[in-house]
Motif scaffolding. Structure first.
Motif, PDB file in Angstrom:
ATOM      1  N   ILE A  83      24.362 -22.222   3.559  1.00  0.00           N
ATOM      2  CA  ILE A  83      23.198 -21.856   3.789  1.00  0.00           C
ATOM      3  C   ILE A  83      22.981 -21.297   5.186  1.00  0.00           C
ATOM      4  O   ILE A  83      23.812 -21.850   6.117  1.00  0.00           O
ATOM      5  CB  ILE A  83      22.175 -23.030   3.946  1.00  0.00           C
ATOM      6  N   PRO A  84      22.445 -20.120   5.541  1.00  0.00           N
ATOM      7  CA  PRO A  84      22.224 -19.535   6.773  1.00  0.00           C
ATOM      8  C   PRO A  84      21.761 -20.466   7.778  1.00  0.00           C
ATOM      9  O   PRO A  84      21.099 -21.420   7.496  1.00  0.00           O
ATOM     10  CB  PRO A  84      21.388 -18.538   6.656  1.00  0.00           C
ATOM     11  N   ILE A  85      22.276 -20.101   8.960  1.00  0.00           N
ATOM     12  CA  ILE A  85      21.993 -21.162  10.028  1.00  0.00           C
ATOM     13  C   ILE A  85      21.580 -20.272  11.428  1.00  0.00           C
ATOM     14  O   ILE A  85      22.143 -19.314  11.783  1.00  0.00           O
ATOM     15  CB  ILE A  85      23.245 -22.112  10.727  1.00  0.00           C
ATOM     16  N   LEU A  86      20.623 -20.989  12.099  1.00  0.00           N
ATOM     17  CA  LEU A  86      20.003 -20.397  13.102  1.00  0.00           C
ATOM     18  C   LEU A  86      20.437 -21.568  14.131  1.00  0.00           C
ATOM     19  O   LEU A  86      19.579 -22.678  14.234  1.00  0.00           O
ATOM     20  CB  LEU A  86      18.919 -20.049  13.218  1.00  0.00           C
ATOM     21  N   ASP A  87      21.019 -21.320  15.248  1.00  0.00           N
ATOM     22  CA  ASP A  87      21.380 -22.486  16.230  1.00  0.00           C
ATOM     23  C   ASP A  87      20.092 -22.543  17.365  1.00  0.00           C
ATOM     24  O   ASP A  87      20.293 -21.441  17.874  1.00  0.00           O
ATOM     25  CB  ASP A  87      22.744 -22.476  17.079  1.00  0.00           C
ATOM     26  N   ASP A  88      19.562 -23.599  17.388  1.00  0.00           N
ATOM     27  CA  ASP A  88      18.562 -23.911  18.493  1.00  0.00           C
ATOM     28  C   ASP A  88      19.318 -24.327  19.684  1.00  0.00           C
ATOM     29  O   ASP A  88      19.655 -25.729  19.738  1.00  0.00           O
ATOM     30  CB  ASP A  88      17.423 -24.609  18.157  1.00  0.00           C
ATOM     31  N   ALA A  89      19.844 -23.713  20.570  1.00  0.00           N
ATOM     32  CA  ALA A  89      20.562 -23.823  21.846  1.00  0.00           C
ATOM     33  C   ALA A  89      19.747 -23.615  23.236  1.00  0.00           C
ATOM     34  O   ALA A  89      20.416 -23.581  24.031  1.00  0.00           O
ATOM     35  CB  ALA A  89      21.934 -23.170  21.933  1.00  0.00           C
ATOM     36  N   CYS A  90      18.812 -23.943  22.929  1.00  0.00           N
ATOM     37  CA  CYS A  90      17.564 -23.583  24.313  1.00  0.00           C
ATOM     38  C   CYS A  90      18.016 -24.731  25.106  1.00  0.00           C
ATOM     39  O   CYS A  90      17.744 -24.490  26.475  1.00  0.00           O
ATOM     40  CB  CYS A  90      16.288 -23.498  23.860  1.00  0.00           C
ATOM     41  N   GLN A  91      18.649 -25.781  24.807  1.00  0.00           N
ATOM     42  CA  GLN A  91      19.214 -26.798  25.863  1.00  0.00           C
ATOM     43  C   GLN A  91      20.667 -27.107  25.833  1.00  0.00           C
ATOM     44  O   GLN A  91      21.255 -28.130  26.401  1.00  0.00           O
ATOM     45  CB  GLN A  91      18.572 -28.483  25.507  1.00  0.00           C
ATOM     46  N   ALA A  92      21.242 -26.045  25.438  1.00  0.00           N
ATOM     47  CA  ALA A  92      22.718 -26.087  25.328  1.00  0.00           C
ATOM     48  C   ALA A  92      23.544 -24.796  25.677  1.00  0.00           C
ATOM     49  O   ALA A  92      24.194 -24.401  24.994  1.00  0.00           O
ATOM     50  CB  ALA A  92      23.230 -26.466  23.839  1.00  0.00           C
ATOM     51  N   ILE A  93      23.170 -24.514  26.815  1.00  0.00           N
ATOM     52  CA  ILE A  93      23.737 -23.335  27.548  1.00  0.00           C
ATOM     53  C   ILE A  93      25.102 -23.774  28.427  1.00  0.00           C
ATOM     54  O   ILE A  93      25.154 -24.463  29.115  1.00  0.00           O
ATOM     55  CB  ILE A  93      23.006 -22.522  28.478  1.00  0.00           C
ATOM     56  N   ASP A 109      23.894 -35.422   6.277  1.00  0.00           N
ATOM     57  CA  ASP A 109      23.580 -35.929   5.049  1.00  0.00           C
ATOM     58  C   ASP A 109      22.084 -35.743   4.663  1.00  0.00           C
ATOM     59  O   ASP A 109      21.765 -35.406   3.563  1.00  0.00           O
ATOM     60  CB  ASP A 109      24.123 -37.550   4.804  1.00  0.00           C
ATOM     61  N   ALA A 110      21.474 -36.087   5.561  1.00  0.00           N
ATOM     62  CA  ALA A 110      19.722 -35.758   5.434  1.00  0.00           C
ATOM     63  C   ALA A 110      19.688 -34.340   5.135  1.00  0.00           C
ATOM     64  O   ALA A 110      18.554 -34.202   4.388  1.00  0.00           O
ATOM     65  CB  ALA A 110      18.938 -36.354   6.635  1.00  0.00           C
ATOM     66  N   ALA A 111      20.120 -33.437   6.009  1.00  0.00           N
ATOM     67  CA  ALA A 111      19.969 -32.052   5.801  1.00  0.00           C
ATOM     68  C   ALA A 111      20.253 -31.574   4.240  1.00  0.00           C
ATOM     69  O   ALA A 111      19.527 -30.780   3.460  1.00  0.00           O
ATOM     70  CB  ALA A 111      20.746 -31.037   6.757  1.00  0.00           C
ATOM     71  N   GLN A 112      21.377 -32.105   3.787  1.00  0.00           N
ATOM     72  CA  GLN A 112      22.009 -31.805   2.342  1.00  0.00           C
ATOM     73  C   GLN A 112      20.962 -32.263   1.440  1.00  0.00           C
ATOM     74  O   GLN A 112      20.681 -31.651   0.360  1.00  0.00           O
ATOM     75  CB  GLN A 112      23.333 -32.359   2.127  1.00  0.00           C
ATOM     76  N   ALA A 113      20.453 -33.522   1.579  1.00  0.00           N
ATOM     77  CA  ALA A 113      19.537 -34.083   0.749  1.00  0.00           C
ATOM     78  C   ALA A 113      18.240 -33.477   0.538  1.00  0.00           C
ATOM     79  O   ALA A 113      17.414 -33.282  -0.472  1.00  0.00           O
ATOM     80  CB  ALA A 113      19.272 -35.707   0.848  1.00  0.00           C
ATOM     81  N   ALA A 114      17.797 -32.433   1.551  1.00  0.00           N
ATOM     82  CA  ALA A 114      16.682 -31.898   1.754  1.00  0.00           C
ATOM     83  C   ALA A 114      16.516 -30.526   1.140  1.00  0.00           C
ATOM     84  O   ALA A 114      15.627 -29.863   0.941  1.00  0.00           O
ATOM     85  CB  ALA A 114      16.198 -32.003   3.180  1.00  0.00           C
ATOM     86  N   VAL A 115      17.704 -30.055   0.615  1.00  0.00           N
ATOM     87  CA  VAL A 115      18.171 -28.537   0.442  1.00  0.00           C
ATOM     88  C   VAL A 115      17.293 -28.605  -1.074  1.00  0.00           C
ATOM     89  O   VAL A 115      17.484 -29.342  -1.955  1.00  0.00           O
ATOM     90  CB  VAL A 115      19.493 -28.324   0.091  1.00  0.00           C
ATOM     91  N   THR A 116      16.464 -27.337  -1.306  1.00  0.00           N
ATOM     92  CA  THR A 116      15.867 -26.925  -2.657  1.00  0.00           C
ATOM     93  C   THR A 116      16.124 -25.487  -2.749  1.00  0.00           C
ATOM     94  O   THR A 116      16.832 -24.989  -2.049  1.00  0.00           O
ATOM     95  CB  THR A 116      14.419 -27.349  -2.459  1.00  0.00           C
ATOM     96  N   LYS A 117      15.811 -24.987  -3.907  1.00  0.00           N
ATOM     97  CA  LYS A 117      16.076 -23.480  -4.234  1.00  0.00           C
ATOM     98  C   LYS A 117      15.349 -22.643  -3.224  1.00  0.00           C
ATOM     99  O   LYS A 117      15.504 -21.632  -3.300  1.00  0.00           O
ATOM    100  CB  LYS A 117      15.815 -23.399  -5.854  1.00  0.00           C
ATOM    101  N   ARG A 118      14.330 -23.455  -2.564  1.00  0.00           N
ATOM    102  CA  ARG A 118      13.541 -22.643  -1.663  1.00  0.00           C
ATOM    103  C   ARG A 118      14.426 -22.704  -0.371  1.00  0.00           C
ATOM    104  O   ARG A 118      13.692 -21.874   0.653  1.00  0.00           O
ATOM    105  CB  ARG A 118      12.154 -23.184  -1.462  1.00  0.00           C
ATOM    106  N   THR A 119      15.285 -23.296  -0.077  1.00  0.00           N
ATOM    107  CA  THR A 119      15.801 -23.503   1.315  1.00  0.00           C
ATOM    108  C   THR A 119      16.487 -22.124   1.945  1.00  0.00           C
ATOM    109  O   THR A 119      17.424 -21.720   1.217  1.00  0.00           O
ATOM    110  CB  THR A 119      17.017 -24.593   1.403  1.00  0.00           C
ATOM    111  N   GLU A 174      11.760 -22.123   2.898  1.00  0.00           N
ATOM    112  CA  GLU A 174      11.885 -23.313   3.766  1.00  0.00           C
ATOM    113  C   GLU A 174      12.965 -23.365   4.618  1.00  0.00           C
ATOM    114  O   GLU A 174      14.024 -22.885   4.534  1.00  0.00           O
ATOM    115  CB  GLU A 174      12.158 -24.808   2.620  1.00  0.00           C
ATOM    116  N   VAL A 175      12.695 -23.678   5.915  1.00  0.00           N
ATOM    117  CA  VAL A 175      13.604 -23.930   7.036  1.00  0.00           C
ATOM    118  C   VAL A 175      13.775 -25.598   7.388  1.00  0.00           C
ATOM    119  O   VAL A 175      12.837 -26.125   7.823  1.00  0.00           O
ATOM    120  CB  VAL A 175      13.200 -23.236   8.158  1.00  0.00           C
ATOM    121  N   ILE A 176      15.005 -26.234   7.244  1.00  0.00           N
ATOM    122  CA  ILE A 176      15.338 -27.480   7.615  1.00  0.00           C
ATOM    123  C   ILE A 176      15.499 -27.687   9.080  1.00  0.00           C
ATOM    124  O   ILE A 176      16.105 -27.060   9.803  1.00  0.00           O
ATOM    125  CB  ILE A 176      16.631 -27.907   6.687  1.00  0.00           C
ATOM    126  N   ILE A 177      14.518 -28.490   9.774  1.00  0.00           N
ATOM    127  CA  ILE A 177      14.723 -28.870  11.023  1.00  0.00           C
ATOM    128  C   ILE A 177      14.775 -30.351  11.389  1.00  0.00           C
ATOM    129  O   ILE A 177      14.505 -31.271  10.498  1.00  0.00           O
ATOM    130  CB  ILE A 177      13.502 -28.119  11.976  1.00  0.00           C
TER     131      ILE A 177
END
Length: 349
Positions: free
Chosen positions: A145-155, A115-125, A78-81
């Motif tokens: 938890i590993p993070i991938l930054d979507d900085a496509c609008q943040a150069i 807080d919403a991200a933390q509440a969505a974490v499961t063993k599959r995250t 699972e990937v939280i977005i």
């Protein structure tokens, strides 16, 4: 009536001696894919944004997708977005076989609520993908938890760097935009950099053997790399001009403006208003173009039905999508056009 204000003038952005010199240089070289121009762009952008490794790819979407694959995301994960983003946030996750998990954004802006991200974490995250929308960095998550930054609008100089990888876009309308599609992955991890280099070229190593599964053709052309290098010569001025325009709009919009941090290059300038659609219509009559980023929640597209997990309600994201409106804001925007926008805003608000 005067001609409408332009949303952005891409012709002027590239009608420079530097752009033509870059084009001529590539034609003379005879090397149109990869090579010195791409390597130089990788080095220059990575250094400007403070990372040791940059891997140029064919689009911002490719940057996200190859970074996800290199980080080992796949079926069962699972990937939280965040609920406010471009569809690539979901599409790239789905193409790895993983499940996107959509969470709410902050009350005062379109960035993932920790807080919403933390509440969505499961063993599959397996990963969290914060989107640094409109150029402003999303808040820190403080999750192991590993993070991938979507900085496509943040150069911008230094850039967002919460995660192991940072994805960039060079789409023509971006702050660092080219003559066509392009993107880059930044990372401090040499192993991830090598994997992404291979994945962008069918999974091949330097000898031509396929050593990574899931590879594709996601190379950046030498011509686009050279043109982007020409744009890099003006990137600081581009960012500064956008900030100046944003401050002028702020003087009219005040607290209605979507907040931004001091580093933001103002990739998009937007404000919130409960009568968004009526105001957009009035501004259009006055010759002022506007845009909605984004008119619906990221998962509310027919093709995504049943493929996404939404663990909780999304009230902040819904409010944002219903009320946000973006205004013209780019480095080559003339003072007279900025004044026209301001005058129109003062009339309709």
């Amino acid at each position: 009536m005067n001609d409408p204000v332009e949303w952005i003038n891409l012709t002027a952005a590239h009608a420079t001696p530097g752009t033509q010199e870059a084009i001529d240089r590539v034609i003379r070289s005879g090397r149109y894919v990869g090579g010195e121009e791409v390597a130089a762009l990788e080095e220059e952008v990575a250094a400007w944004m403070g990372r040791p490794h940059g891997i140029a790819v064919s689009s911002g979407t490719a940057a996200l997708e190859l970074a996800l694959k290199a980080m080992g995301i796949g079926p069962g994960d699972e990937v939280i977005i965040p609920a406010v983003s471009f569809v690539a946030s979901i599409g790239t996750v789905l193409r790895t076989g993983a499940t996107p998990v959509v969470v709410d954004v902050l009350r005062d802006g379109p960035w993932m609520d920790p807080d919403a991200a933390q509440a969505a974490v499961t063993k599959r995250t397996a990963l969290i993908m914060p989107v640094h929308l409109f150029g402003t960095a999303a808040p820190s998550l403080h999750l192991d938890i590993p993070i991938l930054d979507d900085a496509c609008q943040a150069i911008y100089r230094g850039g967002p760097a919460m995660g192991q990888c940072t994805a960039l876009s060079f789409y023509p309308t971006k702050v660092l935009g080219g003559l066509g599609e392009g993107g880059m992955v930044l990372t401090k991890d040499e192993g991830l950099a090598i994997r992404i280099q291979r994945l962008r070229q069918h999974g091949c190593d330097a000898s031509g053997q396929v050593v990574e599964s899931g590879g594709t053709n996601a190379r950046l052309s030498s011509l686009l790399a050279a043109i982007l290098r020409a744009r890099m010569a003006h990137i600081e001025a581009e960012c500064q001009r956008r900030k100046e325009i944003a401050e002028i709009y702020d003087s009219v919009l005040g607290q209605r403006a979507v907040p931004r941090d001091s580093n933001s290059p103002v990739s998009v300038y937007a404000f919130l208003h409960p009568k968004r659609d009526a105001i957009a219509a009035q501004l259009k009559t006055a010759g002022i173009p506007t845009a909605v980023y984004y008119p619906r929640l990221v998962q509310d597209h027919p093709a995504f039905k049943g493929a996404v997990r939404v663990p909780n309600l999304l009230p902040n994201a819904l409010r944002f999508c219903r009320q946000t409106l973006a205004l013209p804001c780019y480095g080559g925007m003339e003072d007279a056009d900025v004044t026209r926008v301001v005058d129109a805003l003062e009339t309709v608000l």
